[in-house]
Design an enzyme around this catalytic site. Structure first.
Site, PDB file in Angstrom:
ATOM      1  N   ASP A 188     -19.955  20.869  18.755  1.00  9.99           N
ATOM      2  CA  ASP A 188     -20.594  21.758  19.720  1.00  9.99           C
ATOM      3  C   ASP A 188     -20.010  21.500  21.106  1.00  9.99           C
ATOM      4  O   ASP A 188     -20.394  20.550  21.784  1.00  9.99           O
ATOM      5  CB  ASP A 188     -22.109  21.536  19.722  1.00  9.99           C
ATOM      6  CG  ASP A 188     -22.845  22.536  20.612  1.00  9.99           C
ATOM      7  OD1 ASP A 188     -22.193  23.204  21.443  1.00  9.99           O
ATOM      8  OD2 ASP A 188     -24.080  22.630  20.493  1.00  9.99           O
ATOM      9  N   HIS A 193     -23.478  20.935  28.083  1.00  5.96           N
ATOM     10  CA  HIS A 193     -23.717  19.532  27.774  1.00  5.96           C
ATOM     11  C   HIS A 193     -22.696  18.590  28.419  1.00  5.96           C
ATOM     12  O   HIS A 193     -22.792  17.373  28.223  1.00  5.96           O
ATOM     13  CB  HIS A 193     -23.704  19.338  26.255  1.00  5.96           C
ATOM     14  CG  HIS A 193     -24.642  20.257  25.542  1.00  5.96           C
ATOM     15  ND1 HIS A 193     -26.012  20.207  25.709  1.00  5.96           N
ATOM     16  CD2 HIS A 193     -24.409  21.275  24.668  1.00  5.96           C
ATOM     17  CE1 HIS A 193     -26.580  21.135  24.963  1.00  5.96           C
ATOM     18  NE2 HIS A 193     -25.635  21.813  24.339  1.00  5.96           N
TER      19      HIS A 193
END
Length: 285
Positions: A188, A193
């Site tokens: 991911d 993030h």
């Protein structure tokens, strides 16, 4: 193009073949906290491939992370999508490496209303190449910008109710400051993030930890607390995502055990907020 119930509920993918190696599983295990003490014999089997590598069961969530075809061309307002729930039923332990075949379909669409969004569940069936079922997974997203598409107004799934008594045990995990940087290597690569500027544009003061990283970290907590580190004892692992976690924060997993059901809730100690709720883990002896 408007998102429509009839279009979504008919979506099914063709079977797809995947392969993975023990290097990917080693990385996943470490990214959710296994081996923080490399000399701990209970965790060594998750970070060392001899005699045979063990795999944290929630690795199922990243094995097929590259398959986004089912919703890829849907007119969903992805900027307003939240990961609502994750549910996985394990039919057998995840092998350290292997060849897989999977297919997916939209199993439920719930219309909360034009100003409230829609809940979309993608169900994935995964088997070993020889046909043996491996796991069944529900990815539940909350599309806040796509309400009013039609269909049922209530889900057939109800949140797992936690016991009202005090927890039977608590497992504490101090996440790493670089936890998101490590976990993103499992597949991911969302900049939310890792990129501080992107995170601020999304409304966060700093990059947040992947929800599925918190999910895997909590799976490790349950493996340690109620499964004696044996992945074969874990038969399902479900929860709702209720608040983001920032890398470096402390996760307190409160656990209740009633027969073969372990209920759990995860709280961020520093901010006293619940990150994962209504957790249910089916275990066997």
């Amino acid at each position: 193009m408007t998102l429509a119930y009839d279009d979504l509920i008919e979506r099914r993918s063709e079977p797809r073949a995947y392969s993975y190696t023990d290097t990917q599983m080693l990385l996943y295990n470490i990214s959710v906290g296994m081996g923080r003490d490399p000399t701990d014999p209970r965790e060594l089997g998750y970070i060392y491939e001899k005699p045979e590598l063990r795999v944290v069961p929630t690795a199922a969530a990243v094995l097929l992370s590259g398959d986004s075809s089912l919703l890829g061309n849907a007119p969903i307002d992805w900027a307003r999508v939240l990961h609502g729930e994750q549910r996985i039923a394990f039919h057998r332990p995840i092998p350290p490496s292997g060849d897989l075949v999977s297919s997916s379909h939209i199993s439920e669409v719930v219309d909360k209303g034009p100003d409230k969004g829609a809940i979309i569940t993608v169900t994935v069936e995964c088997a070993l190449a020889g046909g043996e079922p491996l796991f069944t997974m529900d990815n539940v997203i909350f599309a806040r910008g796509n309400g009013g598409l039609g269909g049922p107004e209530k889900s057939r799934h109800t949140p797992h109710a936690l016991p009202e008594r005090a927890p039977d045990m608590r497992f504490v995990t101090e996440t790493r400051r670089d936890q998101a940087a490590l976990y993103r290597l499992t597949g991911d690569r969302n900049p939310l993030h890792i990129d501080p500027a992107y995170a601020k544009r999304a409304g966060f003061p700093a990059p947040i930890l992947h929800g599925l990283a918190s999910y895997g970290i909590t799976c490790r907590a349950l493996l340690a607390s109620v499964c004696d580190y044996d992945p074969a004892r874990m038969k399902s692992f479900d929860c709702r995502f209720t608040s983001p976690v920032f890398p470096g924060e402390t996760l307190e997993s409160d656990i209740w055990v009633d027969g073969d059901i372990a209920s759990f809730r995860v709280r961020v100690a520093e901010r006293d907020v619940v990150a994962l709720n209504n957790g249910r883990c089916l275990i066997t002896n």
